[in-house]
Design a protein around this motif. Structure first.
Motif, PDB file in Angstrom:
ATOM      1  N   GLY A   1      -2.564   0.407   7.412  1.00  0.00           N
ATOM      2  CA  GLY A   1      -2.344  -0.727   6.402  1.00  0.00           C
ATOM      3  C   GLY A   1      -1.940  -1.938   6.841  1.00  0.00           C
ATOM      4  O   GLY A   1      -2.082  -2.943   5.977  1.00  0.00           O
TER       5      GLY A   1
ATOM      6  N   LYS B   1      -4.270  -6.559   2.025  1.00  0.00           N
ATOM      7  CA  LYS B   1      -5.152  -5.414   2.253  1.00  0.00           C
ATOM      8  C   LYS B   1      -6.237  -5.728   2.850  1.00  0.00           C
ATOM      9  O   LYS B   1      -7.201  -5.500   2.549  1.00  0.00           O
ATOM     10  CB  LYS B   1      -5.193  -4.541   0.952  1.00  0.00           C
ATOM     11  CG  LYS B   1      -3.843  -4.342   0.093  1.00  0.00           C
ATOM     12  CD  LYS B   1      -3.958  -3.561  -1.198  1.00  0.00           C
ATOM     13  CE  LYS B   1      -2.728  -3.506  -1.885  1.00  0.00           C
ATOM     14  NZ  LYS B   1      -3.079  -2.844  -3.310  1.00  0.00           N
TER      15      LYS B   1
ATOM     16  N   ILE C   1       0.776  -1.149  -0.118  1.00  0.00           N
ATOM     17  CA  ILE C   1      -0.026  -0.009  -0.136  1.00  0.00           C
ATOM     18  C   ILE C   1       0.767   1.279  -0.058  1.00  0.00           C
ATOM     19  O   ILE C   1       1.637   1.283   0.963  1.00  0.00           O
ATOM     20  CB  ILE C   1      -1.051  -0.001   1.300  1.00  0.00           C
ATOM     21  CG1 ILE C   1      -1.837  -1.236   1.248  1.00  0.00           C
ATOM     22  CG2 ILE C   1      -1.872   1.398   1.164  1.00  0.00           C
ATOM     23  CD1 ILE C   1      -2.550  -1.285   2.327  1.00  0.00           C
TER      24      ILE C   1
END
Length: 231
Positions: free
Chosen positions: A121, A69, A41
């Motif tokens: 994240g 994710k 990310i």
């Protein structure tokens, strides 16, 4: 609640707090802080770099892992994507030295990294999965449960062989020493920069750092619990 302004006894308490707080709020050595982010990310990598620069942490202390994710992952994903790669990073960077304790568990006996800052994240939770240690004599409230917070798992991620089901005692609980002085290299202090948006995360950093530079101004109230006679 007694306002600090205009009351001499309360003001003395307030000034005493100002005198002793720096001893407890001393910033950690930047070299003792590792930053964990999700390199899949871009915003997580950017946030990690923003935090690193703000706190003067060495570039070599950035740890980017290729992570899902998602907020929730299963135990197999945690082991293969976070736990094992992070242990390998600590091994390869010579951040810790491993040994065995009296119970025969392998764990860090020396550790250069005392703080682990996790960026948005990185997954938040490990889902409950099949029992890893069937037959363990645990109270029914704990039996068959191995779900956990990723952050709490990482606080002791260097300890190998811990049971996944049930609670683990926090050896640092109620300690009056800093983590650097507590002689517990098997533990790291875990923090997280996380919010509903990346912009909020960056604002959290700015809002924390600015008062350190310019000071924090405003009215302070001290609760003296009516133990000091006013007059």
């Amino acid at each position: 609640m007694i306002g600090a302004v205009g009351h001499a006894p309360a003001m003395r308490v307030f000034l005493f707090l100002l005198a002793v707080l720096p001893a407890f709020a001393a910033a950690p050595d930047p070299a003792s802080v590792a930053i964990l982010f999700n390199k899949s990310i871009p915003e997580s990598a950017k946030l990690a770099e923003t935090y690193r620069v703000a706190r003067n942490i060495p570039v070599a202390n950035l740890v980017g892992l290729d992570l899902p994710k998602a907020d929730d992952i299963d135990r197999a994903e945690y082991d293969s994507k976070i736990l094992t790669p992070l242990r390998q990073e600590f091994d390869q960077r010579a951040w810790w030295k491993l040994g065995k304790n009296q119970e025969g568990l392998t764990l860090p006996v020396e550790n250069k990294i005392r703080f682990l800052a996790i960026m948005r994240g990185v997954p938040l939770r490990v889902r409950n999965g099949p029992a890893q240690t069937p037959g363990t004599n645990l109270p029914k409230e704990f039996a068959g449960h191995n779900e956990a917070s990723v952050d709490s798992e990482l606080a002791g991620f260097g300890i190998q062989g811990l049971l996944l089901e049930g609670p683990v005692n926090n050896a640092y609980f109620k300690s009056d020493k800093s983590i650097n002085d507590a002689n517990m290299p098997f533990l790291v202090m875990v923090s997280r920069i996380d919010a509903d948006t990346w912009q909020t995360c960056e604002r959290m950093l700015r809002d924390a750092i600015q008062p350190e530079k310019s000071g924090l101004w405003g009215r302070a109230d001290i609760d003296i619990a009516n133990k000091i006679k006013l007059g």
